[in-house]
Design an enzyme around this catalytic site. Structure first.
Site, mmCIF file in Angstrom:
data_model
loop_
_atom_site.group_PDB
_atom_site.id
_atom_site.type_symbol
_atom_site.label_atom_id
_atom_site.label_comp_id
_atom_site.label_asym_id
_atom_site.label_seq_id
_atom_site.Cartn_x
_atom_site.Cartn_y
_atom_site.Cartn_z
ATOM 1 N N SER A 153 31.363 40.164 42.792
ATOM 2 C CA SER A 153 32.602 39.837 43.499
ATOM 3 C C SER A 153 32.412 39.127 44.835
ATOM 4 O O SER A 153 33.404 38.754 45.476
ATOM 5 C CB SER A 153 33.435 41.116 43.715
ATOM 6 N N LYS A 204 34.268 35.900 45.403
ATOM 7 C CA LYS A 204 35.622 35.807 45.927
ATOM 8 C C LYS A 204 35.672 35.271 47.354
ATOM 9 O O LYS A 204 36.732 34.829 47.812
ATOM 10 C CB LYS A 204 36.294 37.178 45.823
ATOM 11 N N SER A 262 39.531 43.665 45.826
ATOM 12 C CA SER A 262 38.703 42.976 44.836
ATOM 13 C C SER A 262 39.425 42.761 43.508
ATOM 14 O O SER A 262 38.818 42.824 42.433
ATOM 15 C CB SER A 262 37.389 43.739 44.594
#
Length: 391
Positions: free
Chosen positions: A62, A65, A117
């Site tokens: 993640s 991101k 997230s």
């Protein structure tokens, strides 16, 4: 020489042994990193203070991101209303539980993606910005190459779920984070600890997953962070800390568990804040090397080891700063203005630059230490006289 002898004498008398060991603990070789890859970058200067396999191809999970966010912020309008697709609601992994047809501002989706997230938020953002996922990742990769000169990263999705062709490096992630932090909207969301979330199917308070930013693992100066995990990448962690005007960006990839990545991050930050300090050179400052004169083209932030550093102009006309291991940590391009020149009044050649500050500091310190020792000696000899005076 006389200063070092005097300091050694006083240290041996007055300082506890634990303090004398501290200097050795600051060395780079004593920084233990258990994760597969890590880097410590100073954000104001771009200086790399520490790296372990910094250019090794890794799976970011993640931390992807971070790139998705800054690209969407710069290309889109954070006040836009985004209509959620069925595709976004069906994505795997962590979500903010968006509903098909729900309308959410782009900024709120960015918050849901960075703070909680949310993979569904990431899909919704990508579809809004570029119409579909395929076009989004194509444009994102191009954006990273053009805007940040990123060369070892290739993303296939906006959220970081595993794909063998979805990869990056610690070095690239640090550069992406450094660039993103220049944007006030990104910086605000990246540093948010908690946020009220009111969706069609989910009303809650979002809390950052980053335990140091959240405060569950206390560390003074944490201003932002992002976590990541998929089985293939293990634990990944991006952390930003700000103390004494120094902005440190720590990227840690493929730690076997959360304890490892947080411990590695703390070790990196401790090393950076303990061992380095900031300085500046002004625009147009002169440096001299082998009969040549060089100028700095703009004001530059320097990151200098507190001890055992070298600052020199190299043969290619760059100002280079190296640490105690003679490892290059920062390089600044200078402009050569003449084949031969002499220093202006009050200026010194570059190879004397560090000694000028050092000699000035040592002279002051030597004077202070001499006065201090003299006072101790005088007080000891006149202790009886002082007691009589006080009584």
């Amino acid at each position: 020489m006389r200063l070092m002898m005097l300091i050694s004498l006083i240290a041996g008398i007055f300082l506890p042994s634990a303090v004398r060991v501290q200097a050795e603990e600051l060395k780079e070789e004593n920084v233990e990193i258990a994760s597969d890859s890590a880097i410590l970058l100073e954000g104001n200067s771009g200086a790399v203070l520490f790296e372990k396999n910094g250019d090794k191809k890794m799976y970011p999970a993640s931390l992807t991101k971070i790139a998705t966010s800054i690209y969407a912020i710069e290309k889109g309008n954070v006040n836009d209303l985004v209509t959620i697709s069925k595709n976004a609601t069906e994505v795997e992994g962590t979500k903010v539980y968006l509903e098909e047809g729900e309308q959410v501002t782009l900024k709120h989706l960015l918050e849901g993606m960075l703070i909680n997230s949310g993979n569904d938020a990431a899909i919704a953002i990508a579809e809004h910005i570029d119409g579909n996922i395929e076009q989004f990742v194509k444009n994102l990769n191009h954006y990273l190459q053009e805007k940040m000169l990123i060369t070892s990263t290739h993303f296939t999705n906006p959220h970081g779920l595993f794909d063998k062709e979805h990869y990056t490096t610690a070095n690239d992630l640090a550069k992406i984070t450094q660039y993103a932090l220049q944007n006030s909207t990104f910086k605000e969301i990246f540093g948010t600890k908690q946020l009220e979330w009111h969706g069609e199917s989910w009303n809650t308070t979002l809390y950052t997953h980053h335990l140091m930013l959240k405060g569950e693992i206390p560390y003074h100066g944490i201003v932002g962070g992002k976590t990541g995990f998929v089985n293939e990448s293990k634990q990944t962690l991006a952390t930003v800390a700000d103390k004494t005007s120094m902005d440190l960006i720590a990227i840690v990839l493929k730690g076997k568990d959360k304890g490892v990545v947080y411990n590695d991050t703390i070790n990196l930050l401790n090393y950076g804040f303990s061992y380095y300090k900031l300085d500046k050179i002004r625009s147009g400052q002169s440096f001299f090397k082998d009969g040549k004169t060089f100028l700095s083209t703009k004001e530059e932030v320097l990151v200098i080891p507190k001890r055992d550093s070298s600052i020199n102009v190299a043969s290619d006309g760059t100002l280079q700063i190296k640490n105690e291991k003679n490892k290059l940590i920062q390089k600044i391009h200078l402009k050569e203005i003449s084949a031969a020149a002499t220093p202006k009044y009050g200026e010194k050649p570059l190879n004397e630059m560090e000694n000028t500050h050092k000699d000035h500091f040592e002279s002051i310190l030597f004077t202070v230490l001499i006065i201090g020792l003299s006072c101790l000696i005088v007080c000891k000899k006149n202790r009886r006289w002082l007691k009589r005076l006080i009584s």
